[in-house]
Write a protein that holds these residues in place. Sequence first.
Motif, PDB file in Angstrom:
ATOM      1  N   ILE A  38       0.833  -1.214   0.000  1.00  0.00           N
ATOM      2  CA  ILE A  38       0.000   0.000   0.000  1.00  0.00           C
ATOM      3  C   ILE A  38       0.863   1.259   0.000  1.00  0.00           C
ATOM      4  N   VAL A  39       1.881   1.279   0.850  1.00  0.00           N
ATOM      5  CA  VAL A  39       2.717   2.477   0.968  1.00  0.00           C
ATOM      6  C   VAL A  39       3.605   2.656  -0.269  1.00  0.00           C
ATOM      7  N   SER A  40       4.029   1.562  -0.880  1.00  0.00           N
ATOM      8  CA  SER A  40       4.834   1.684  -2.099  1.00  0.00           C
ATOM      9  C   SER A  40       4.024   2.348  -3.212  1.00  0.00           C
ATOM     10  N   ILE A  41       2.741   2.024  -3.293  1.00  0.00           N
ATOM     11  CA  ILE A  41       1.881   2.699  -4.264  1.00  0.00           C
ATOM     12  C   ILE A  41       1.783   4.184  -3.932  1.00  0.00           C
ATOM     13  N   ALA A  46       3.058   9.627  -7.391  1.00  0.00           N
ATOM     14  CA  ALA A  46       3.388  10.822  -8.178  1.00  0.00           C
ATOM     15  C   ALA A  46       4.298  10.460  -9.341  1.00  0.00           C
ATOM     16  N   ILE A  47       5.194   9.496  -9.128  1.00  0.00           N
ATOM     17  CA  ILE A  47       6.095   9.042 -10.202  1.00  0.00           C
ATOM     18  C   ILE A  47       5.312   8.311 -11.280  1.00  0.00           C
ATOM     19  N   TYR A  48       4.404   7.408 -10.877  1.00  0.00           N
ATOM     20  CA  TYR A  48       3.555   6.715 -11.850  1.00  0.00           C
ATOM     21  C   TYR A  48       2.710   7.713 -12.636  1.00  0.00           C
ATOM     22  N   ARG A  49       2.207   8.723 -11.926  1.00  0.00           N
ATOM     23  CA  ARG A  49       1.356   9.730 -12.575  1.00  0.00           C
ATOM     24  C   ARG A  49       2.098  10.426 -13.702  1.00  0.00           C
ATOM     25  N   THR A 105       6.815  -4.571 -10.683  1.00  0.00           N
ATOM     26  CA  THR A 105       8.169  -4.060 -10.847  1.00  0.00           C
ATOM     27  C   THR A 105       8.545  -3.895 -12.315  1.00  0.00           C
ATOM     28  N   LEU A 106       8.128  -4.832 -13.151  1.00  0.00           N
ATOM     29  CA  LEU A 106       8.530  -4.821 -14.562  1.00  0.00           C
ATOM     30  C   LEU A 106       7.506  -4.157 -15.471  1.00  0.00           C
ATOM     31  N   ALA A 107       6.421  -3.613 -14.898  1.00  0.00           N
ATOM     32  CA  ALA A 107       5.331  -3.069 -15.707  1.00  0.00           C
ATOM     33  C   ALA A 107       5.802  -1.954 -16.642  1.00  0.00           C
ATOM     34  N   PRO A 108       5.539  -2.080 -17.962  1.00  0.00           N
ATOM     35  CA  PRO A 108       5.935  -1.040 -18.909  1.00  0.00           C
ATOM     36  C   PRO A 108       4.894   0.075 -19.042  1.00  0.00           C
ATOM     37  N   ASN A 109       3.678  -0.168 -18.546  1.00  0.00           N
ATOM     38  CA  ASN A 109       2.616   0.829 -18.664  1.00  0.00           C
ATOM     39  C   ASN A 109       1.615   0.648 -17.529  1.00  0.00           C
ATOM     40  N   ALA A 177      11.353   3.560  -8.235  1.00  0.00           N
ATOM     41  CA  ALA A 177      10.049   2.932  -8.027  1.00  0.00           C
ATOM     42  C   ALA A 177      10.138   1.422  -8.239  1.00  0.00           C
ATOM     43  N   ARG A 178      10.901   1.007  -9.237  1.00  0.00           N
ATOM     44  CA  ARG A 178      11.050  -0.427  -9.511  1.00  0.00           C
ATOM     45  C   ARG A 178      11.873  -1.122  -8.420  1.00  0.00           C
TER      46      ARG A 178
END
Length: 432
Positions: A38-41, A46-49, A105-109, A177-178
């Motif tokens: 939960i906290v990692s999300i 903001a980085i994912y955004r 971790t490996l998600a490209p999108n 993030a990864r």
Amino acid sequence: MARTSTSPVPPDQPPVPKHLWKVAALSGMASYLDAALIVSISVNLAIYRDSYDMGVWMAGAISAIVTGCIAVGSLVGGRLADMFGRRRVYNLDILCFALGAIVITLAPNDIVLLIGVLVAGLAAGADLPTSLAVVSDAAPAHGRARLVSFTQVMWVLGIVVVIFLGYVLSDTGMTGARIITGHLAVAALATWQLRARLKLVDEPSDQAVEEAAAAAAPRGTALKNVWNRAALLPMVATFAYYVTWGIGANTFGQFGTYLLVTVSGASQTLATGINLAFLPIALVLTFVFVRIADTPWRDRLFYVFTVVQVVAFCVASLTAGALVGMLVFFVLYQISNPFAGEASYKVWSQLSLPPDTRGTTQGLTYALSRGVFAGVAFVTPALMEYSASLLLWSITLCMAASGVAGVYIVRVLIARSPDAADAPANVGVARA
């Protein structure tokens, strides 16, 4: 034998065997991974955004999905553990979590990210009620609260580690993030290996487990036992406490960094640094809670610190999320949370719920609560953008309601529960 000592931890308190602390630690990894996910999300949101060009609704959807999946996983996992063997589910769900963490971790999108969150969230949820039931099954009555509450140490540790990594890697973007989510996969795989080798006292043979599962298949684990008064009353009460307390805790767990950046005007580095600076307070005090968990001081201190916790949220609300107010909030919140938070919920649940349906009943309270958290998480970024003050005052009201529910649990349910009344009132006396 009556207790005559008035010290918080009587000198004759029976020690807990060392091998049971290992059980508690490995079971506590469910709490570690739940909190860390939960906290990692939150830390990475903001980085994912920016990396995936997300809007506020997509950011809310990701947070809602992880919480919603934990809810569904808790409901299904707790039931399966009661039906087909807690040890079996205990080992399988941690492996599934590792697979989900690898995908994240490996998600490209953002689509692949959502798939990883789905898998990891379901597995984390399934592990929560199962692991607590495993600890309770293995624990002696005089040490059950200490062992169960130790899982909360792992929960806080999960937050500390992720916030620390977020702070150290705050300038590294998606690479950082990864790394943060990658450590979850490594931790889960290591836990899976150690759990597979774990030997529990009086553990049934594989044949006995299979026979029990076969016997349970046609009739289940008597769902009617979940709906009788002995199970339903503590289940409803602990749910009321957890859901109202958790709305505040979950919101700050998922959106604490996001709020500091978007509302308080802090940088990503400062926001993660603020969280990190105050977390050691919570970690140390959680160890204190473990020490007193089998004594009357556990619930006496709840009265004090639930008030402190409400005051903390009042400060945040009155200052509308301003940076100075948030600093005061974090100090008060980290002081109060160990004594009036999830640790109390875990202990109260294990002491008041019937042993034969602990997995199912606590799975239900986890599931329903996390479902509510998911709904709240979905609208939080938009509500924060509309009015941070409205969001904070709403949370403050929820925290006050949790205090009322907690007082009822202590004064009514815990007073009536045989295990609960025996352990705190007769600390130092092992059952025959």
